[in-house]
Motif scaffolding. Sequence first.
Motif, PDB file in Angstrom:
ATOM      1  N   LEU A 182      24.786  18.917  -7.060  1.00  0.00           N
ATOM      2  CA  LEU A 182      24.506  17.445  -7.696  1.00  0.00           C
ATOM      3  C   LEU A 182      24.333  16.528  -6.552  1.00  0.00           C
ATOM      4  CD1 LEU A 182      24.277  15.858 -10.377  1.00  0.00           C
ATOM      5  CD2 LEU A 182      27.012  15.741  -9.846  1.00  0.00           C
ATOM      6  N   ILE A 183      23.330  15.543  -6.444  1.00  0.00           N
ATOM      7  CA  ILE A 183      23.258  14.634  -5.689  1.00  0.00           C
ATOM      8  C   ILE A 183      24.413  13.386  -5.676  1.00  0.00           C
ATOM      9  CG2 ILE A 183      21.843  12.822  -4.543  1.00  0.00           C
ATOM     10  CD1 ILE A 183      19.299  14.645  -5.528  1.00  0.00           C
ATOM     11  N   ALA A 225      12.397  23.135  -1.020  1.00  0.00           N
ATOM     12  CA  ALA A 225      13.351  22.271  -1.841  1.00  0.00           C
ATOM     13  C   ALA A 225      12.832  21.215  -2.389  1.00  0.00           C
ATOM     14  CB  ALA A 225      14.496  22.159  -0.595  1.00  0.00           C
ATOM     15  N   HIS A 226      13.517  20.928  -3.619  1.00  0.00           N
ATOM     16  CA  HIS A 226      13.085  19.862  -4.297  1.00  0.00           C
ATOM     17  C   HIS A 226      14.075  19.365  -5.214  1.00  0.00           C
ATOM     18  CE1 HIS A 226      12.960  23.616  -6.795  1.00  0.00           C
ATOM     19  NE2 HIS A 226      13.079  22.898  -7.955  1.00  0.00           N
ATOM     20  N   VAL A 227      14.070  18.185  -5.889  1.00  0.00           N
ATOM     21  CA  VAL A 227      15.014  17.367  -6.669  1.00  0.00           C
ATOM     22  C   VAL A 227      14.497  17.507  -8.338  1.00  0.00           C
ATOM     23  CG1 VAL A 227      15.986  15.392  -7.038  1.00  0.00           C
ATOM     24  CG2 VAL A 227      15.490  15.865  -4.830  1.00  0.00           C
ATOM     25  N   LYS A 228      15.630  17.629  -9.013  1.00  0.00           N
ATOM     26  CA  LYS A 228      15.232  17.841 -10.546  1.00  0.00           C
ATOM     27  C   LYS A 228      16.276  16.940 -11.034  1.00  0.00           C
ATOM     28  CE  LYS A 228      13.466  22.297 -11.510  1.00  0.00           C
ATOM     29  NZ  LYS A 228      13.670  23.580 -12.462  1.00  0.00           N
ATOM     30  N   TRP A 288      19.702  16.729  -9.096  1.00  0.00           N
ATOM     31  CA  TRP A 288      20.133  17.851  -8.384  1.00  0.00           C
ATOM     32  C   TRP A 288      19.103  18.411  -7.232  1.00  0.00           C
ATOM     33  CZ3 TRP A 288      24.621  20.582  -9.953  1.00  0.00           C
ATOM     34  CH2 TRP A 288      25.057  20.179 -11.263  1.00  0.00           C
ATOM     35  N   LEU A 289      19.750  18.690  -6.054  1.00  0.00           N
ATOM     36  CA  LEU A 289      18.718  19.229  -5.078  1.00  0.00           C
ATOM     37  C   LEU A 289      18.784  20.794  -5.238  1.00  0.00           C
ATOM     38  CD1 LEU A 289      17.224  19.028  -2.633  1.00  0.00           C
ATOM     39  CD2 LEU A 289      19.089  18.722  -1.200  1.00  0.00           C
TER      40      LEU A 289
END
Length: 150
Positions: free
Chosen positions: A135-136, A109-112, A121-122
């Motif tokens: 969306l975070i 899992a990563h954040v963009k 976004w996760l």
Amino acid sequence: MAHPDLPTTESAVTAIREIAQEFHLEMTVTDDIGADRTSRRTSAGAFAVLDPDGSLPHEAYVELGGSPVLTVQLFPEDDAKIIVDGVEFADVPRDAVPAFLRSVLGGLAHVKGRFFPPGWWLVVPLPGDTTYKELIPNSTLTPWLNGKVR
């Protein structure tokens, strides 16, 4: 990847328990059994314990210790809501829950981030070509989320 061997809430809880042991995480489970106890029972009448078809619905709420903060709410309708450090993924198929948790705990899992439209976004990729993206909220990155920025 979907696990067709998770036909019940209890089998999904067992699969999550195995993942918790694999990643050395503490786990607590709260079970709600009966149409009068589960959160989504609109088809059953007031104070009814059984669904109209005579089945006894089972819902479970699972909390995993450690980082990130992970909770899983398993619903009788074969889906789940997973919250990862405050980011809510609703309507995840129950069969996909183990792969989802492995992706998060295993580092996939990563954040963009994007400038337009703005936001973080996760992204949680699963085996095959399934990816969940949310969306975070408030673009607030926890220390764990911040460590996953790509």
